[in-house]
Write an enzyme that holds these catalytic residues in place. Structure first.
Site, mmCIF file in Angstrom:
data_model
loop_
_atom_site.group_PDB
_atom_site.id
_atom_site.type_symbol
_atom_site.label_atom_id
_atom_site.label_comp_id
_atom_site.label_asym_id
_atom_site.label_seq_id
_atom_site.Cartn_x
_atom_site.Cartn_y
_atom_site.Cartn_z
ATOM 1 N N ASP A 51 14.892 -15.816 18.997
ATOM 2 C CA ASP A 51 15.425 -17.185 19.051
ATOM 3 C C ASP A 51 14.657 -18.025 20.065
ATOM 4 O O ASP A 51 15.246 -18.685 20.924
ATOM 5 C CB ASP A 51 16.922 -17.155 19.387
ATOM 6 C CG ASP A 51 17.616 -18.496 19.057
ATOM 7 O OD1 ASP A 51 17.050 -19.280 18.252
ATOM 8 O OD2 ASP A 51 18.696 -18.757 19.606
ATOM 9 N N GLU A 287 -16.139 3.082 20.230
ATOM 10 C CA GLU A 287 -15.134 3.594 19.291
ATOM 11 C C GLU A 287 -13.792 2.886 19.492
ATOM 12 O O GLU A 287 -13.063 2.629 18.538
ATOM 13 C CB GLU A 287 -14.952 5.107 19.446
ATOM 14 C CG GLU A 287 -14.116 5.673 18.307
ATOM 15 C CD GLU A 287 -13.851 7.162 18.378
ATOM 16 O OE1 GLU A 287 -13.339 7.702 17.387
ATOM 17 O OE2 GLU A 287 -14.134 7.789 19.425
ATOM 18 N N GLU A 327 -11.215 9.142 -5.549
ATOM 19 C CA GLU A 327 -11.195 9.315 -4.090
ATOM 20 C C GLU A 327 -10.827 7.998 -3.412
ATOM 21 O O GLU A 327 -10.057 7.971 -2.442
ATOM 22 C CB GLU A 327 -12.563 9.800 -3.596
ATOM 23 C CG GLU A 327 -12.531 10.215 -2.135
ATOM 24 C CD GLU A 327 -13.901 10.473 -1.534
ATOM 25 O OE1 GLU A 327 -13.965 10.630 -0.303
ATOM 26 O OE2 GLU A 327 -14.899 10.507 -2.285
ATOM 27 N N LYS A 352 -21.742 3.551 -4.794
ATOM 28 C CA LYS A 352 -21.233 3.253 -3.446
ATOM 29 C C LYS A 352 -20.435 1.951 -3.473
ATOM 30 O O LYS A 352 -20.512 1.188 -4.440
ATOM 31 C CB LYS A 352 -22.397 3.112 -2.458
ATOM 32 C CG LYS A 352 -23.203 4.392 -2.266
ATOM 33 C CD LYS A 352 -24.367 4.144 -1.302
ATOM 34 C CE LYS A 352 -25.142 5.420 -1.039
ATOM 35 N NZ LYS A 352 -26.266 5.191 -0.105
#
Length: 375
Positions: A51, A287, A327, A352
């Site tokens: 709120d 990463e 896949e 691909k």
């Protein structure tokens, strides 16, 4: 007994009215930073306010630069990491589209902050109608206008900031912490708080397939400096060992530093438990960037096409391999009924992913459950 501190400075709403209905851009920034800071803290604890509106922000004193306090947690709720709430609460003008669809989380608060910022800057509401149902219709269908005065004289950053909070797709909105890192508000002398989003994204990354991780790694190599500023700040808040790597312990310790009773109630700690794969390895900054980015948040950016094509070049070099339709469907948790759509994503020439396939794969296919359909 619960004691509320006396706030003598009155409501934010009254201040807006006393200023003739709106704030100058620089003054508005000071208000928005305070709002975002308190909401970022709530969200880290797993608390969604539900709120947020100018009436619920009070000034501690009458001075111009007084601190603001957020009040009225009567509608707030603890939320588990992957939970969606479904009750429609809040005030009509500030309610997010996904709340009306009865499936929402912390991002509903961010929408409300977008509405407040819009009002602060121009003095009128972004969604308006004479009836509540009319307001709801506008929230679901209309786009806020940036054509009327005073918008044309406002900075491009201010308009971009509001647009990125008022995105109807909640996945594309900035978090409170990302909003504090946005060019409109960014201030190198004001440290950014920890963002609960990085925990959720890293958790997903750790449970993703190698193919999905390769796609995200390529995307992270195409990020602009704006995105990297936020990611660098988050990485440093985890206090990496020798400034190089973070492990599960770093994520746990950073959360503990911000821990309150609310965090235990909301089960934010459950996220860390789901990050168990990190117990056996460390993550460097490169990463971490791959793990802590959201494709959905990058898609509304003006430079998205450039980011995506640069990312695809990296992917072609490092991660793109032959993949069958079966896949690919498994990667996306889809059944055979999706094969006809996925066929267009794979190049006939070499089997691909094509550029289209890469961007669609990153975005993911969401099968909307029946309760979130447009009413």
């Amino acid at each position: 007994m619960f004691v509320e501190r006396l706030c003598e400075g009155g409501e934010l709403l009254d201040r807006i009215l006393s200023r003739g209905g709106r704030y100058a851009e620089e003054d508005a920034k000071h208000i928005v930073v305070q709002i975002l800071s308190v909401v970022a803290f709530c969200h880290l604890q797993g608390v969604v306010h539900r709120d947020l509106k100018p009436e619920n922000f009070l000034f501690a004193s009458r001075s111009e630069d007084a601190d603001m306090k957020l009040i009225d947690f009567g509608l707030s709720d603890f939320i588990r990491p992957d939970e969606r709430l479904n009750d429609i609460v809040g005030s009509a003008y500030y309610v997010a589209p996904e709340v009306l669809h009865r499936s929402y989380s912390l991002e509903g608060d961010i929408w409300s902050i977008g509405v407040i910022t819009y009002i602060l800057l121009c003095g009128s509401r972004p969604f308006w109608a004479r009836t509540e149902s009319g307001i709801f219709r506008a929230v679901l269908r209309a786009d806020p206008s940036f054509d009327d005065l005073p918008w044309p004289s406002m900075s491009l950053e201010a308009k971009d900031f509001v647009r990125r909070l008022l995105n109807k797709d909640y996945r594309k909105r900035m978090t409170a912490v990302q909003a504090l890192a946005h060019p409109w508000l960014r201030n190198d002398s004001r440290p950014l708080p920890l963002d609960i989003l990085i925990y959720k994204l890293v958790k997903s990354y750790l449970h993703a397939t190698p193919f999905k991780r390769a796609a995200l790694k390529s995307l992270s190599k195409a990020l602009t400096e704006d995105e990297l500023i936020y990611l660098r700040a988050q990485f440093m808040l985890l206090e990496p060992d020798n400034n190089e790597c973070v492990s599960l312990l770093n994520f746990k310790t950073a959360l503990q530093r911000n821990s309150t009773e609310a965090m235990r109630e909301s089960r934010v700690v459950d996220i860390v438990n789901a990050m168990e794969p990190l117990a056996y390895r460390a993550m460097d900054f490169e990463e971490f960037c791959a793990a802590a980015i959201s494709t959905h948040q990058l898609e509304p950016l003006e430079g998205w096409e450039q980011i995506a094509s640069t990312a695809f070049e990296h992917f072609e070099r490092e991660g793109n391999r032959v993949i069958s339709i079966e896949e690919l469907a498994r990667e996306l948790n889809l059944g055979p009924s999706a094969y006809s759509v996925l066929r267009d994503w794979i190049r006939n020439a070499d089997g691909k992913l094509s550029f289209l396939g890469y961007t669609k794969f990153l975005h993911g296919v969401t099968v909307r459950s029946s309760n979130t359909r447009h009413h």
